[in-house]
Design an enzyme around this catalytic site. Structure first.
Site, PDB file in Angstrom:
ATOM      1  N   GLN A  83      -4.745  -1.529   9.652  1.00 23.28           N
ATOM      2  CA  GLN A  83      -4.490  -3.029   9.117  1.00 23.28           C
ATOM      3  C   GLN A  83      -5.012  -3.979   9.828  1.00 23.28           C
ATOM      4  O   GLN A  83      -4.941  -4.115  11.240  1.00 23.28           O
ATOM      5  CB  GLN A  83      -2.912  -3.285   8.745  1.00 23.28           C
ATOM      6  CG  GLN A  83      -2.950  -4.413   8.048  1.00 23.28           C
ATOM      7  CD  GLN A  83      -3.344  -4.639   6.662  1.00 23.28           C
ATOM      8  OE1 GLN A  83      -3.160  -3.495   5.724  1.00 23.28           O
ATOM      9  NE2 GLN A  83      -3.751  -5.642   6.246  1.00 23.28           N
ATOM     10  N   ASP A  99     -11.207   2.626   4.306  1.00 21.09           N
ATOM     11  CA  ASP A  99     -11.760   1.301   3.993  1.00 21.09           C
ATOM     12  C   ASP A  99     -13.107   1.256   3.799  1.00 21.09           C
ATOM     13  O   ASP A  99     -13.631   0.311   3.571  1.00 21.09           O
ATOM     14  CB  ASP A  99     -11.019   0.585   5.354  1.00 21.09           C
ATOM     15  CG  ASP A  99      -9.924  -0.232   5.038  1.00 21.09           C
ATOM     16  OD1 ASP A  99     -10.013  -0.496   3.987  1.00 21.09           O
ATOM     17  OD2 ASP A  99      -9.506  -0.730   6.064  1.00 21.09           O
ATOM     18  N   LYS A 149       0.712  -1.215  -0.022  1.00 25.87           N
ATOM     19  CA  LYS A 149       0.014   0.133  -0.138  1.00 25.87           C
ATOM     20  C   LYS A 149       0.906   1.300   0.103  1.00 25.87           C
ATOM     21  O   LYS A 149       0.541   2.283  -0.640  1.00 25.87           O
ATOM     22  CB  LYS A 149      -0.951   0.029   1.174  1.00 25.87           C
ATOM     23  CG  LYS A 149      -2.112  -1.128   1.277  1.00 25.87           C
ATOM     24  CD  LYS A 149      -2.883  -1.178   2.513  1.00 25.87           C
ATOM     25  CE  LYS A 149      -3.755  -2.464   2.162  1.00 25.87           C
ATOM     26  NZ  LYS A 149      -4.249  -2.871   3.555  1.00 25.87           N
TER      27      LYS A 149
END
Ligand code: NAD
Length: 285
Positions: A98, A121, A54
């Site tokens: 994460q 997200d 990422k």
């Protein structure tokens, strides 16, 4: 006739170019560069690989990226304090924690602490709620990537029978919401669904998000269907496979995504897209 392959790498590359151009224009116009911060707690090897990828993609597309690393023993309060700092930082536009976080941390509480307009997200209840009423704000990256893949490949959704296998908050449910708001007739199936094979065999668009290697077989696929394989499963041999038995499925399907190289690259591309979108949203607020 063998199915046409939906090449996720190629499509993600196109999306990436688009994001890179928009980031450049955004930076020139506003004098600020979109920035993503990824927070990782602990040493999970798979998570470390995802985080590194990422970070690298952000930098490649001209965005800023920071990784905050907390130890496996970090407390929930410490993690929440990091989120509070990032929520308040005007130079940081996107926050991603994460998953999974260590068991002593309540992941729901953590995700709810992230400001909805920094929630790249798309897991915050506000963003989930908006999606469910058809107002797409920041949308979960994997199902959003599937939608972009269909759009870019010229595959129409309206009026089609779509079957989603799996009802997770991360993939199955938002996938169903996105297909529904694009006027598909959507069936969501799961571990308690009766006669799954015959339900799947009605699908013009079949999305598999189960987490079981090669679960979807030829008999579950309508001839000519679009088969989207979200699954990522590592076999004991080390080989990566999806939730669909690719070889036999591609004899029946019209279109199919490979694993790896299908939905995976789109997920990262949509994270970049969401970071840019988050930066835009914050300028409006
Ligand atoms: P999950 O474990 O949260 O959910 C799995 C779903 O499958 C559940 O809703 C369950 O009801 C359903 N299911 C399980 N057994 C079933 C059965 N026998 N019949 C029908 N349904 C069944 O998983 P998830 O987070 O949604 O992820 C699914 C898969 O997608 C995993 O392989 C994961 O690694 C992968 N994934 C890939 C990406 C990507 O970027 N490509 C992103 C997220 C998840």
């Amino acid at each position: 006739m063998a199915a046409q392959i939906l090449d996720g790498k190629e499509i993600a590359g196109k999306l990436g170019e688009q994001v890179r151009a928009e980031v450049k224009a955004f930076t020139a116009k506003h004098g600020v560069t979109p920035m993503l911060t990824v927070v990782i707690v602990g040493e999970d090897p798979a998570s470390k690989v995802y985080v590194a990828s990422k970070h690298k993609t952000c930098v490649e597309l001209g965005m800023k990226s920071e990784v905050v690393r907390l130890s496996e023993t970090a407390t929930e309060e410490e993690l929440l304090a990091v989120i509070d700092r990032l929520n308040a930082d005007p130079l940081n536009h996107g926050i991603l924690v994460q998953l999974p976080v260590p068991k002593h941390i309540d992941s729901e509480k953590v995700l709810e602490r992230i400001r909805p307009d920094k929630d790249v997200d798309g897991f915050h209840p506000v963003n989930v709620g908006k999606l469910s009423i058809g107002k797409e704000h920041l949308v979960p990256c994997t199902p959003y990537g599937v939608i972009k893949m269909l759009e870019i490949s010229g595959i129409s959704v309206a009026g089609k029978n779509a079957v989603v296998i799996g009802r997770s908050n991360i993939v199955g449910k938002p996938m169903a919401a996105l297909l529904l708001s694009r006027s598909a007739t959507v069936t969501v199936t799961h571990s308690k669904t009766k006669d799954l094979a015959s339900v799947c065999a009605q699908a013009d668009i079949l999305v598999a998000a189960i987490g079981k290697p090669e679960f979807v077989t030829k008999d579950m696929i309508k001839p000519g269907a679009v088969v989207i394989d979200v699954g990522i499963n590592r076999l004991p041999t080390g080989k990566l496979v999806g939730d669909v038995k690719f070889d036999e499925a591609s004899e029946v399907a019209g279109y199919i995504t490979p694993v790896p190289g299908g939905v995976g690259p789109l997920t990262i591309a949509m994270l970049m897209y969401n970071t840019l979108r988050a930066a835009e949203l914050q300028l409006q607020n």
